[in-house]
Scaffold this motif. Structure first.
Motif, short mmCIF file in Angstrom:
data_model
loop_
_atom_site.label_atom_id
_atom_site.label_comp_id
_atom_site.label_asym_id
_atom_site.label_seq_id
_atom_site.Cartn_x
_atom_site.Cartn_y
_atom_site.Cartn_z
N MET A 133 0.81 -1.20 0.00
CA MET A 133 0.00 0.00 0.00
C MET A 133 0.86 1.26 0.00
SD MET A 133 -3.49 0.19 2.03
CE MET A 133 -4.44 1.69 2.09
N ARG A 134 2.01 1.20 0.72
CA ARG A 134 2.91 2.35 0.72
C ARG A 134 3.40 2.64 -0.70
NH1 ARG A 134 4.92 1.14 5.68
NH2 ARG A 134 6.29 -0.40 4.75
N GLU A 135 3.85 1.57 -1.34
CA GLU A 135 4.37 1.72 -2.70
C GLU A 135 3.28 2.27 -3.62
OE1 GLU A 135 5.91 -1.90 -4.39
OE2 GLU A 135 5.95 -0.96 -6.37
N PHE A 136 2.08 1.73 -3.44
CA PHE A 136 0.97 2.14 -4.30
C PHE A 136 0.65 3.62 -4.15
CE2 PHE A 136 -3.56 2.90 -4.88
CZ PHE A 136 -3.69 2.51 -6.19
N THR A 137 0.50 4.08 -2.90
CA THR A 137 0.12 5.48 -2.69
C THR A 137 1.23 6.41 -3.16
OG1 THR A 137 0.78 5.18 -0.40
CG2 THR A 137 -1.57 5.16 -0.85
N GLU A 138 2.48 5.95 -2.98
CA GLU A 138 3.63 6.75 -3.44
C GLU A 138 3.53 6.96 -4.96
OE1 GLU A 138 6.08 9.10 -2.18
OE2 GLU A 138 5.26 7.72 -0.66
N ASN A 139 3.22 5.85 -5.67
CA ASN A 139 3.13 5.92 -7.13
C ASN A 139 1.95 6.77 -7.60
OD1 ASN A 139 5.33 4.32 -7.43
ND2 ASN A 139 4.14 2.42 -7.68
N GLN A 140 0.90 6.80 -6.79
CA GLN A 140 -0.33 7.47 -7.22
C GLN A 140 -0.28 8.98 -7.01
OE1 GLN A 140 -3.33 6.39 -8.62
NE2 GLN A 140 -2.22 4.52 -9.10
N LYS A 141 0.66 9.42 -6.16
CA LYS A 141 0.69 10.85 -5.77
C LYS A 141 0.62 11.79 -6.97
CE LYS A 141 1.76 11.83 -1.17
NZ LYS A 141 2.53 11.03 -0.23
N GLN A 142 1.45 11.50 -7.98
CA GLN A 142 1.51 12.38 -9.14
C GLN A 142 0.20 12.39 -9.91
OE1 GLN A 142 4.95 11.34 -11.41
NE2 GLN A 142 6.10 13.06 -10.53
N VAL A 143 -0.36 11.20 -10.05
CA VAL A 143 -1.62 11.08 -10.79
C VAL A 143 -2.68 11.97 -10.16
CG1 VAL A 143 -3.38 9.47 -11.61
CG2 VAL A 143 -1.02 8.69 -11.31
N PHE A 144 -2.75 11.93 -8.83
CA PHE A 144 -3.75 12.73 -8.13
C PHE A 144 -3.41 14.21 -8.22
CE2 PHE A 144 -5.12 8.70 -6.63
CZ PHE A 144 -6.44 8.86 -6.26
N GLU A 145 -2.12 14.51 -8.09
CA GLU A 145 -1.68 15.90 -8.17
C GLU A 145 -2.10 16.52 -9.50
OE1 GLU A 145 2.55 16.71 -7.53
OE2 GLU A 145 2.16 16.15 -5.44
N ALA A 146 -1.93 15.75 -10.57
CA ALA A 146 -2.26 16.23 -11.91
C ALA A 146 -3.73 16.63 -11.99
CB ALA A 146 -1.94 15.16 -12.94
N LYS A 147 -4.55 16.02 -11.15
CA LYS A 147 -5.98 16.36 -11.18
C LYS A 147 -6.34 17.30 -10.04
CE LYS A 147 -7.81 12.84 -14.02
NZ LYS A 147 -9.05 12.21 -14.46
N ASN A 148 -5.32 17.89 -9.40
CA ASN A 148 -5.55 18.81 -8.29
C ASN A 148 -6.30 18.18 -7.13
OD1 ASN A 148 -4.22 21.05 -9.35
ND2 ASN A 148 -6.00 21.52 -10.63
N ILE A 149 -5.97 16.94 -6.86
CA ILE A 149 -6.56 16.27 -5.70
C ILE A 149 -5.43 15.95 -4.72
CG2 ILE A 149 -7.82 14.25 -4.88
CD1 ILE A 149 -8.98 14.08 -7.77
N GLU A 150 -5.62 16.38 -3.48
CA GLU A 150 -4.59 16.14 -2.48
C GLU A 150 -4.72 14.70 -1.97
OE1 GLU A 150 -3.47 17.49 2.02
OE2 GLU A 150 -5.09 18.54 0.97
N LEU A 151 -3.61 13.96 -2.04
CA LEU A 151 -3.64 12.56 -1.63
C LEU A 151 -2.86 12.38 -0.34
CD1 LEU A 151 -4.20 9.50 -2.29
CD2 LEU A 151 -2.00 9.50 -3.42
#
Lengths: 410, 122
Positions: free
Chosen positions: A278-296
């Protein structure tokens, strides 16, 4: 398979209701049966007590006695079968002893053959302080006072009780038989009934797979040709509309294809370090969410492991993320924690949905009205549910004060 | 300015509508495109001409897609396989899943060719 469990449950509940129904019915019948024998016996001992412990003649007891039903009434009720009928009376088996203050016994009447007189006295002595009841299984007794003496009348009801015991045994055997037969029938019926469900389930899966198979090439060709037309003749309202619709359908079909139907038998169970995954997953997803202006944000408890299929568990996370991207307004959080024996994975985001449970999102082909991106088939969370169920877990979703939460308990 | 790469591309797919649409589309971007619809044609065309990239459908008839990919690997020609199971073609330069939009294929094509060009120069 899931349907197999439902079928077993169906058989179990049906069997249980048959059991309860029969038990209640047969218990009532048997209780009434035994109560009536006791009532008849009590009537007899009352008659005996009225004739001072002696065998009573037809004329006794007095017709005007309050406590005893008039003989005529009882004759009307039972006819010649009643306990007062001459034949029944003639076959009465009983004894009466009277005890004075010193405890010495006086034989009043003795019409028994199963007990010797000395045994009868011993039995009577034990009953002096009682009033009415059963003793030695088939004897009904009554203790009453007369002329400063205590009378004990014991009446043998074995002949009356025998049919009742037989009924009891027959009903017990009958119940067992009915349970056995209904079980066999239910299993048989259940199988053929659930075959239809299974067939429908299989058809649905097949249908989904087919849509994907049959739609993917036409969509690819249409989208390419739409662009060819636009570039050759310039784009206009019509080509733009085609492009939009094709994009939408392409999204839907991609969704279907990515969700190759999850089957429990495909799982490979290993010890999975869920915290690390889960740590690895959320780390990888950070940029994807950032690109959509969603704070993760992520709150992941360390060292949580689970016996499960790692690929399937990753799939759960990516579906949750897809969903979060689709529905979050400004922020999303992922948490992993332990609650008692269970592992809780949850995803929460802000929403404009009203308060309440939104468990329908776990059904196939369901999307909520507030989805930002409508190019989806609504299968992601149904897939999550399948995976979680295969891991003996539970899913739930709710909205509380503008926060939407999906919770998975594994 | 974005560097534009003009390519000589071979597309191998059993669906003729697919072939004609992508041939036209890629030619509109000044590429040259050859199309074939079975495996033997792929092999004969490869023997005749040098291609910058090959787009290959996994369901190509006559010759196994895997064998074609292997021969392309040997010749050093970039290949994009149209497949639903990319794990089956690990030696392919890239894979694409149906359905896709023109841009997705174009991006992959550009990417594959650039990567190859960089490797060759480097």
């Amino acid at each position: 398979m899931r349907l197999d469990k439902v079928r077993k449950k169906f058989v179990l509940y049906a069997e249980l209701s048959v059991f309860i129904l029969l038990t209640v019915l047969l218990s009532v019948i048997n209780v009434i049966n035994f109560t009536m024998v006791a009532e008849d016996a009590d009537h007899m001992t009352e008659m005996i007590s009225l004739s001072s412990g002696k065998f009573f003649k037809e004329e006794t007891p007095p017709e005007n006695s309050d406590s005893v039903e008039s003989k005529k009434e009882r004759m009307k009720k039972f006819g010649m079968m009643g306990p007062d009928s001459p034949e029944m009376r003639a076959s009465l088996r009983f004894f009466t002893y009277a005890f004075d203050k010193n405890g010495s016994a006086e034989l009043i009447e003795y019409r028994m053959s199963a007990l010797t007189q000395s045994d009868a006295i011993d039995l009577a002595k034990t009953l002096v302080k009682e009033s009415t009841g059963w003793t030695n299984l088939t004897y009904r007794y009554r203790v009453y006072e007369k002329d400063k003496k205590i009378y004990v009348t014991v009446i043998d009801q074995s002949r009356e009780l025998l049919p009742s015991y037989r009924t009891l045994i027959i009903s017990a055997i009958g119940e067992l038989l009915v349970l056995l037969i209904s079980y066999l029938v239910l299993v048989k019926v259940g199988k053929s009934l659930f075959k239809q469900f299974e067939e429908a389930d299989r058809k649905q899966k097949y249908f989904i797979a087919n849509i994907e198979q049959d739609f993917k090439m036409p969509l690819t060709v249409i989208s390419a040709n739409t662009e060819v037309l636009e570039r050759k003749n310039g784009s206009d309202e019509q080509t733009k509309a085609i492009d939009r619709q094709v994009r939408k359908m392409t999204g839907l079909v991609k969704d279907l294809g990515a969700l190759a139907i999850f089957e429990e038998k495909d799982m490979t169970i290993t010890d999975t370090d869920l915290s690390a995954v889960m740590r690895e997953f959320t780390e990888n997803q950070k940029q994807v969410f950032e690109a959509k202006n969603i704070e993760l944000t992520a709150d992941i408890a360390p060292d949580i492991t689970l016996e499960g299929d790692e690929q399937a568990l990753k799939k759960i996370l990516s579906e949750l993320a897809e969903n979060a991207l689709r529905y979050s307004l400004t922020k999303t959080s992922f948490t992993l924690r332990k609650q008692g024996d269970r592992i809780i994975i949850s995803q929460a985001n802000d929403t404009d949905l009203p308060n309440g449970s939104v468990d329908q999102i776990f059904d196939r082909f369901t999307t909520l009205a507030n989805a930002k991106d409508k190019n989806t088939a609504g299968l992601g969370l149904s897939y999550v549910k399948d995976i979680v169920k295969a891991h003996n877990g539970r899913v739930s979703a709710k909205v509380v004060n503008g926060i939407f939460t999906v919770e998975i308990a594994l | 300015m974005k560097a534009v790469i003009y390519m000589n591309v071979l597309i191998a797919d059993p669906d003729r509508d697919f072939l004609s649409s992508y041939k036209t589309l890629l030619e509109l971007s000044e590429n040259t495109v050859q199309t074939v619809f079975d495996g033997t044609q792929v092999m004969s065309r490869l023997a005749e001409e040098k291609f910058d990239a090959v787009i290959l459908n996994e369901n190509i008839p006559r010759i196994k897609c895997k064998d074609i990919v292997k021969s392309l690997n040997d010749d050093g020609i970039p290949v994009i396989v149209i497949t639903q199971r990319k794990e089956r073609f690990v030696t392919a330069d890239d894979c694409i899943r149906l359905p896709f939009l023109p841009n997705e294929l174009r991006e992959k094509l550009d990417h594959v060719c650039k990567k190859r060009a960089v490797n060759e120069i480097g």
